[in-house]
Design an enzyme around this catalytic site. Structure first.
Site, PDB file in Angstrom:
ATOM      1  N   SER A  13      -2.311  31.809  35.566  1.00  0.00           N
ATOM      2  CA  SER A  13      -2.534  30.673  34.654  1.00  0.00           C
ATOM      3  C   SER A  13      -1.730  30.830  33.366  1.00  0.00           C
ATOM      4  CB  SER A  13      -4.025  30.499  34.353  1.00  0.00           C
ATOM      5  OG  SER A  13      -4.509  31.536  33.538  1.00  0.00           O
ATOM      6  N   ASN A 111       3.520  41.577  26.596  1.00  0.00           N
ATOM      7  CA  ASN A 111       2.305  41.560  27.407  1.00  0.00           C
ATOM      8  C   ASN A 111       1.239  40.750  26.672  1.00  0.00           C
ATOM      9  OD1 ASN A 111       0.472  42.394  29.502  1.00  0.00           O
ATOM     10  ND2 ASN A 111      -0.421  43.864  28.074  1.00  0.00           N
ATOM     11  N   HIS A 113      -2.969  40.783  26.455  1.00  0.00           N
ATOM     12  CA  HIS A 113      -4.130  41.587  26.825  1.00  0.00           C
ATOM     13  C   HIS A 113      -5.378  40.855  26.327  1.00  0.00           C
ATOM     14  CE1 HIS A 113      -6.395  45.135  27.883  1.00  0.00           C
ATOM     15  NE2 HIS A 113      -7.017  45.052  26.726  1.00  0.00           N
TER      16      HIS A 113
END
Ligand code: GAR
Length: 193
Positions: A13, A111, A113
């Site tokens: 997503s 990234n 998180h």
């Protein structure tokens, strides 16, 4: 053209949100950038189908086919480099990366998180936040360094933890904010690369 390569392991997503924003904001014209490929370590990752539907190149590098992390990361890097990436985006990519891989893309590997780093690196972030009695939770976009879920923070989103929250409810609230901050942080980073 600045090529973006996105790595996914699951539903994708966040990847879909990035692709949507790239189209909406016309990143080709405004940033000279495009999502060039979506790569997964899992053949069954839903994100691969989503990417194919958008006519984006896809590839699978299945970690199960490699004897160790070094061999997997080397094969993954070879596929990534075939797309001549300016930026490599981890979007729910659930593999620990070797220092060699991280160094190869230093400064252009990002990234997201699902916690307010440096709190709760690792897994089960939402459950841990609930159990700790946190009143807020959130997500962090950061540059990747060899230490897991560390590295310079590019953007964070904060959401409330509500009374009676389940892990799923909190995860959903955080995920909807991930879809806002990740494309925005990527656009900002692309301007500097
Ligand atoms: C997201 O919540 C992302 O932050 C998390 O996995 C989910 C992937 O969802 N990533 C990690 O936990 C990485 N340590 P998506 O596949 O729908 O984007």
């Amino acid at each position: 053209m600045k090529n973006i390569v996105i790595l996914v392991s699951g539903g994708g997503s966040n990847m879909a949100a990035i692709v949507r924003e790239a189209q909406r904001a016309n990143w080709r014209e405004t940033l000279g950038a495009q999502v060039a490929a979506v790569i997964s370590n899992r053949p069954d990752a839903g994100g691969l189908r989503l990417a194919s539907e958008q006519k984006i190149a896809t590839a699978v590098v299945d970690h199960k086919n490699f004897p160790d992390r070094e061999a997997f990361d080397a094969a993954l890097a070879q596929v990534i480099d075939g797309h001549r990436p300016t930026l490599v985006v981890l979007a729910g990519f659930m593999r620990i990366l070797t220092p060699g891989f991280v160094d190869r893309y230093a400064g252009r590997l990002v990234n997201i998180h699902p916690s307010l780093l440096p709190a709760f690196p690792g897994l089960h972030t939402h459950q841990r936040a609930i159990e700790a009695g946190c009143q807020v939770a959130g997500a962090t976009v950061h540059l990747v360094t060899p230490q897991l879920d560390h590295g310079p923070i590019l953007e964070q989103a904060v959401v409330p933890v509500l009374a009676g929250d389940t892990e799923q409810a909190l995860a959903g609230r955080v995920l909807s904010q991930e879809h806002v901050i990740y494309p925005r942080a990527i656009a900002r980073l692309l301007r500097s690369l």
